[in-house]
Design an enzyme around this catalytic site. Structure first.
Site, PDB file in Angstrom:
ATOM      1  N   THR A  44       0.825  -1.208   0.000  1.00  0.00           N
ATOM      2  CA  THR A  44       0.000   0.000   0.000  1.00  0.00           C
ATOM      3  C   THR A  44       0.856   1.253   0.000  1.00  0.00           C
ATOM      4  OG1 THR A  44      -1.670  -1.213   1.224  1.00  0.00           O
ATOM      5  CG2 THR A  44      -1.882   1.182   1.206  1.00  0.00           C
ATOM      6  N   TYR A 131       6.337 -12.134   4.292  1.00  0.00           N
ATOM      7  CA  TYR A 131       5.187 -11.549   3.601  1.00  0.00           C
ATOM      8  C   TYR A 131       4.752 -12.493   2.491  1.00  0.00           C
ATOM      9  CZ  TYR A 131       2.393  -7.715   1.555  1.00  0.00           C
ATOM     10  OH  TYR A 131       1.387  -6.920   1.078  1.00  0.00           O
ATOM     11  N   LYS A 159       2.924 -12.849   7.618  1.00  0.00           N
ATOM     12  CA  LYS A 159       1.748 -12.135   7.114  1.00  0.00           C
ATOM     13  C   LYS A 159       1.137 -12.988   6.008  1.00  0.00           C
ATOM     14  CE  LYS A 159       0.139  -7.917   4.893  1.00  0.00           C
ATOM     15  NZ  LYS A 159       0.501  -6.774   4.043  1.00  0.00           N
TER      16      LYS A 159
END
Length: 295
Positions: A44, A131, A159
């Site tokens: 993001t 991630y 994550k």
């Protein structure tokens, strides 16, 4: 540090360069809302579109503005040497956690991904978050690889990519819990299904939406982590119109348009050639925002 709510803010750009003043205001809002982790420069935050110098500068601004809230920043890059340089920069700037996705132009094998995490994990002095983001990286972790990487030194969290449904979340989390060290927490991304994952045993809500509206997402996170399914469902329901747009268009373009429409950032805020929502989709989002008062 990898528990509770991790908020992932935008990196607003003006004429292709980070708007530092606006960026700091976003970080300060997260600190005031008392999120558990501030995570600038995730997907993001458009880390892949920024230079090493820009990333180092933004990480330093984040740690200054975050106060006592820990900062986790991405060190993902195409080459191992770049990742190690970014890790050094981030640690010098005061980051207390590092986020690493297996980013590569050539598709990585499972062995290559393991060797990547092994090299980085042994080189850093702060916890590393794995991630798992196949929609962006194109790389899919097997269960065996996730568990093997989780056993490396300095791994603090995983994550996880979005789940297909609540049953899938529960099954995946339970399977990982049986294999990974107790010191490694499990985070959920994909804001539209995070409540189910938290109720199923995830430890961290890695939230795009919290980067803009941390207070409402903090309330949702707290309810789900407390096991209050009814309250979590009610709070999650308030976001369903937004989640519908996330499912159709992806979270980045939606949250960028929301930030632009609400006046939180200047438009356009994304790195070219990316665009926030346009046309009819943007009009739909504007209607959603007019009907809801998110905080």
């Amino acid at each position: 540090m990898f528990k509770g709510l991790a908020a992932f803010p935008l990196t607003p750009l003006v004429n292709g360069k980070p708007d530092e003043k606006t960026f700091v205001s976003l970080i300060e809002n997260l600190a005031a809302a008392r999120v558990n982790v501030i995570a600038p420069l995730g997907s993001t935050g458009s880390y892949a579109y920024l230079s090493r110098e820009q990333r180092a500068r933004l990480t330093a601004l984040s740690t200054d503005a975050a106060g006592d809230i820990p900062v986790m920043t991405s060190i993902s890059a195409l080459r191992l040497e770049e990742m190690l340089d970014l890790a050094d920069d981030a640690q010098r700037a005061g980051a207390r956690g590092l986020l690493l996705a297996p980013l590569s132009y050539q598709p990585l094998s499972q062995e290559e991904a393991y060797r990547l995490y092994e090299r980085v994990a042994r080189a850093v002095s702060v916890p590393l978050c794995i991630y798992d983001n196949p929609a962006t990286t194109g790389f899919t972790f097997t269960q065996d690889l996730l568990c093997a990487v989780a056993r490396l030194p300095n791994i603090g969290s995983i994550k996880l990519s979005p789940f297909s449904d609540a049953a899938g979340a529960a099954a995946k989390i339970a399977a990982l819990r049986r294999e990974i060290p107790a010191t490694v927490t499990l985070g959920t991304s994909g804001d539209h299904q995070a409540a189910d994952a938290l109720l199923a045993g995830a430890d961290v809500f890695c939230s795009v939406t919290a980067g803009l509206w941390p207070r409402d997402i903090r309330a949702l996170t707290d309810a789900a982590l407390a096991g209050d399914a009814a309250q979590a469902a009610a709070l999650n329901g308030a976001f369903e119109p937004l989640w519908t747009l996330f499912r159709r268009h992806g979270s980045l373009r939606v949250i960028a348009a929301a930030a632009e429409l609400s006046g939180r950032v200047a438009a356009p805020c994304l790195p070219e050639p990316l665009l926030s929502l346009q046309g009819e989709a943007r009009a739909q989002l504007q209607t959603v925002l007019a009907q809801r008062d998110y905080h």
